[in-house]
Design a protein around this motif. Structure first.
Motif, PDB file in Angstrom:
ATOM      1  N   LEU A  94      -6.362   4.805  -3.725  1.00  0.00           N
ATOM      2  CA  LEU A  94      -6.998   5.707  -2.778  1.00  0.00           C
ATOM      3  C   LEU A  94      -7.106   7.101  -3.386  1.00  0.00           C
ATOM      4  O   LEU A  94      -6.260   7.501  -4.199  1.00  0.00           O
ATOM      5  CB  LEU A  94      -6.166   5.807  -1.495  1.00  0.00           C
ATOM      6  N   LYS A  95      -8.119   7.832  -2.969  1.00  0.00           N
ATOM      7  CA  LYS A  95      -8.251   9.228  -3.374  1.00  0.00           C
ATOM      8  C   LYS A  95      -7.072   9.991  -2.760  1.00  0.00           C
ATOM      9  O   LYS A  95      -6.738   9.792  -1.591  1.00  0.00           O
ATOM     10  CB  LYS A  95      -9.575   9.784  -2.869  1.00  0.00           C
ATOM     11  N   GLU A  96      -6.460  10.859  -3.559  1.00  0.00           N
ATOM     12  CA  GLU A  96      -5.319  11.619  -3.058  1.00  0.00           C
ATOM     13  C   GLU A  96      -5.779  12.554  -1.943  1.00  0.00           C
ATOM     14  O   GLU A  96      -6.708  13.332  -2.117  1.00  0.00           O
ATOM     15  CB  GLU A  96      -4.672  12.412  -4.191  1.00  0.00           C
ATOM     16  N   PRO A  97      -5.138  12.469  -0.774  1.00  0.00           N
ATOM     17  CA  PRO A  97      -5.576  13.283   0.366  1.00  0.00           C
ATOM     18  C   PRO A  97      -5.120  14.741   0.255  1.00  0.00           C
ATOM     19  O   PRO A  97      -4.230  15.071  -0.536  1.00  0.00           O
ATOM     20  CB  PRO A  97      -4.895  12.601   1.552  1.00  0.00           C
ATOM     21  N   GLU A  98      -5.721  15.593   1.056  1.00  0.00           N
ATOM     22  CA  GLU A  98      -5.308  17.004   1.083  1.00  0.00           C
ATOM     23  C   GLU A  98      -3.877  17.132   1.594  1.00  0.00           C
ATOM     24  O   GLU A  98      -3.102  17.928   1.091  1.00  0.00           O
ATOM     25  CB  GLU A  98      -6.252  17.814   1.975  1.00  0.00           C
ATOM     26  N   GLU A  99      -3.556  16.374   2.622  1.00  0.00           N
ATOM     27  CA  GLU A  99      -2.195  16.362   3.177  1.00  0.00           C
ATOM     28  C   GLU A  99      -1.512  15.064   2.759  1.00  0.00           C
ATOM     29  O   GLU A  99      -1.969  13.980   3.106  1.00  0.00           O
ATOM     30  CB  GLU A  99      -2.245  16.437   4.711  1.00  0.00           C
ATOM     31  N   PRO A 100      -0.412  15.155   2.000  1.00  0.00           N
ATOM     32  CA  PRO A 100       0.262  13.927   1.561  1.00  0.00           C
ATOM     33  C   PRO A 100       0.859  13.143   2.727  1.00  0.00           C
ATOM     34  O   PRO A 100       1.221  13.719   3.747  1.00  0.00           O
ATOM     35  CB  PRO A 100       1.352  14.432   0.624  1.00  0.00           C
ATOM     36  N   PHE A 101       0.919  11.832   2.555  1.00  0.00           N
ATOM     37  CA  PHE A 101       1.528  10.980   3.573  1.00  0.00           C
ATOM     38  C   PHE A 101       2.164   9.766   2.908  1.00  0.00           C
ATOM     39  O   PHE A 101       1.828   9.414   1.781  1.00  0.00           O
ATOM     40  CB  PHE A 101       0.491  10.527   4.623  1.00  0.00           C
ATOM     41  N   ALA A 102       3.088   9.168   3.621  1.00  0.00           N
ATOM     42  CA  ALA A 102       3.691   7.904   3.195  1.00  0.00           C
ATOM     43  C   ALA A 102       3.599   6.948   4.373  1.00  0.00           C
ATOM     44  O   ALA A 102       3.581   7.368   5.530  1.00  0.00           O
ATOM     45  CB  ALA A 102       5.142   8.100   2.781  1.00  0.00           C
ATOM     46  N   LEU A 160       0.836  -1.192   0.000  1.00  0.00           N
ATOM     47  CA  LEU A 160       0.000   0.000   0.000  1.00  0.00           C
ATOM     48  C   LEU A 160       0.877   1.250   0.000  1.00  0.00           C
ATOM     49  O   LEU A 160       1.707   1.445   0.886  1.00  0.00           O
ATOM     50  CB  LEU A 160      -0.912   0.021   1.228  1.00  0.00           C
ATOM     51  N   GLY A 161       0.681   2.084  -1.017  1.00  0.00           N
ATOM     52  CA  GLY A 161       1.297   3.399  -1.064  1.00  0.00           C
ATOM     53  C   GLY A 161       2.801   3.409  -1.157  1.00  0.00           C
ATOM     54  O   GLY A 161       3.423   2.505  -1.693  1.00  0.00           O
ATOM     55  N   GLY A 162       3.369   4.483  -0.625  1.00  0.00           N
ATOM     56  CA  GLY A 162       4.801   4.690  -0.646  1.00  0.00           C
ATOM     57  C   GLY A 162       5.144   6.019  -1.277  1.00  0.00           C
ATOM     58  O   GLY A 162       4.300   6.913  -1.427  1.00  0.00           O
ATOM     59  N   TYR A 163       6.394   6.145  -1.652  1.00  0.00           N
ATOM     60  CA  TYR A 163       6.882   7.362  -2.282  1.00  0.00           C
ATOM     61  C   TYR A 163       7.841   6.947  -3.379  1.00  0.00           C
ATOM     62  O   TYR A 163       8.718   6.103  -3.164  1.00  0.00           O
ATOM     63  CB  TYR A 163       7.596   8.244  -1.251  1.00  0.00           C
ATOM     64  N   GLY A 164       7.676   7.489  -4.595  1.00  0.00           N
ATOM     65  CA  GLY A 164       8.533   7.101  -5.693  1.00  0.00           C
ATOM     66  C   GLY A 164       8.237   7.887  -6.949  1.00  0.00           C
ATOM     67  O   GLY A 164       7.616   8.946  -6.902  1.00  0.00           O
ATOM     68  N   ASN A 186       9.896  13.804 -11.136  1.00  0.00           N
ATOM     69  CA  ASN A 186       8.536  13.782 -10.620  1.00  0.00           C
ATOM     70  C   ASN A 186       8.292  12.790  -9.478  1.00  0.00           C
ATOM     71  O   ASN A 186       7.385  11.967  -9.550  1.00  0.00           O
ATOM     72  CB  ASN A 186       7.546  13.512 -11.763  1.00  0.00           C
ATOM     73  N   PRO A 187       9.070  12.866  -8.405  1.00  0.00           N
ATOM     74  CA  PRO A 187       8.767  11.999  -7.256  1.00  0.00           C
ATOM     75  C   PRO A 187       7.467  12.461  -6.590  1.00  0.00           C
ATOM     76  O   PRO A 187       7.167  13.659  -6.561  1.00  0.00           O
ATOM     77  CB  PRO A 187       9.972  12.196  -6.344  1.00  0.00           C
ATOM     78  N   HIS A 188       6.707  11.507  -6.087  1.00  0.00           N
ATOM     79  CA  HIS A 188       5.425  11.838  -5.462  1.00  0.00           C
ATOM     80  C   HIS A 188       4.958  10.702  -4.556  1.00  0.00           C
ATOM     81  O   HIS A 188       5.463   9.582  -4.638  1.00  0.00           O
ATOM     82  CB  HIS A 188       4.367  12.136  -6.528  1.00  0.00           C
ATOM     83  N   ASN A 189       3.996  11.031  -3.709  1.00  0.00           N
ATOM     84  CA  ASN A 189       3.389  10.019  -2.853  1.00  0.00           C
ATOM     85  C   ASN A 189       2.509   9.113  -3.700  1.00  0.00           C
ATOM     86  O   ASN A 189       1.877   9.567  -4.654  1.00  0.00           O
ATOM     87  CB  ASN A 189       2.555  10.668  -1.748  1.00  0.00           C
ATOM     88  N   LEU A 190       2.477   7.847  -3.327  1.00  0.00           N
ATOM     89  CA  LEU A 190       1.652   6.856  -4.029  1.00  0.00           C
ATOM     90  C   LEU A 190       0.533   6.402  -3.097  1.00  0.00           C
ATOM     91  O   LEU A 190       0.755   6.260  -1.890  1.00  0.00           O
ATOM     92  CB  LEU A 190       2.518   5.655  -4.435  1.00  0.00           C
ATOM     93  N   TYR A 191      -0.633   6.166  -3.660  1.00  0.00           N
ATOM     94  CA  TYR A 191      -1.795   5.772  -2.857  1.00  0.00           C
ATOM     95  C   TYR A 191      -2.487   4.549  -3.461  1.00  0.00           C
ATOM     96  O   TYR A 191      -3.696   4.395  -3.360  1.00  0.00           O
ATOM     97  CB  TYR A 191      -2.766   6.952  -2.729  1.00  0.00           C
TER      98      TYR A 191
END
Length: 168
Positions: free
Chosen positions: A149-157, A113-117, A126-131
């Motif tokens: 997942l829907k991209e949240p207002e506040e990014p998280f990993a 689930l998710g991550g950053y890449g 173009n690195p970004h949070n993954l959902y």
């Protein structure tokens, strides 16, 4: 250095993927089978790791190092003390680290689930949070994207482990 418990041999394993070194903990003697000297920098920071009872192997997925996100899968076979790079098919697994991963009860599937890449794997492109929720099928050696997942207002990993309730 990462650690995982091998349920087949009931042993705690430390390993350093960069050098493909493995050390087993002997609980009776209270010591490790060999020292592992990890470098300060590694090519596989924050890889996900799991033990699969399906084939009695330890798997690593993804990671980060040398300014690149990884989408590699590695497998360690404790019986033969050997490593192999796993050739995977199916959906594209975006190179990432800081994902959460867990296995189903049978250990034949890992859920990531998710991550950053980034799609290219390059830290500068173009690195970004993954959902996304992706399943890795150990038997078929395939990735399949299950959900986004829907991209949240506040990014998280996320980080490292996830508990899978196989009954639900």
């Amino acid at each position: 250095i990462q650690a995982v418990f091998d349920r087949t041999s009931n042993q705690l394993c430390n390993f350093f993927l960069d050098k493909r070194e493995v050390s087993l903990y002997d609980s009776a003697a209270g010591k490790w089978s060999q020292p592992i000297t990890a470098d300060a920098l590694t090519t596989y920071w924050h890889s996900n790791i799991f033990f699969s009872p399906f084939d009695s192997a330890i798997y690593t997925l993804g990671g980060y190092g040398d300014f690149h996100y990884k989408n590699e899968v590695h497998r360690y076979l404790p019986q033969s003390h050997s490593w192999e790079n796993v050739h995977v098919t199916g959906d594209f697994f975006t190179p990432r680290y800081l994902a959460a991963a867990g296995t189903n009860k049978a250990g034949d599937s890992a859920w990531i689930l998710g991550g950053y890449g980034s799609l290219a794997g390059d830290q500068l492109l173009n690195p970004h949070n993954l959902y996304d929720l992706v399943v890795f099928d150990v038997k078929r050696k395939t990735f399949k994207t299950i959900y986004k997942l829907k991209e949240p207002e506040e990014p998280f990993a996320l980080a490292t482990n996830m508990i899978i309730n196989s009954n639900k």
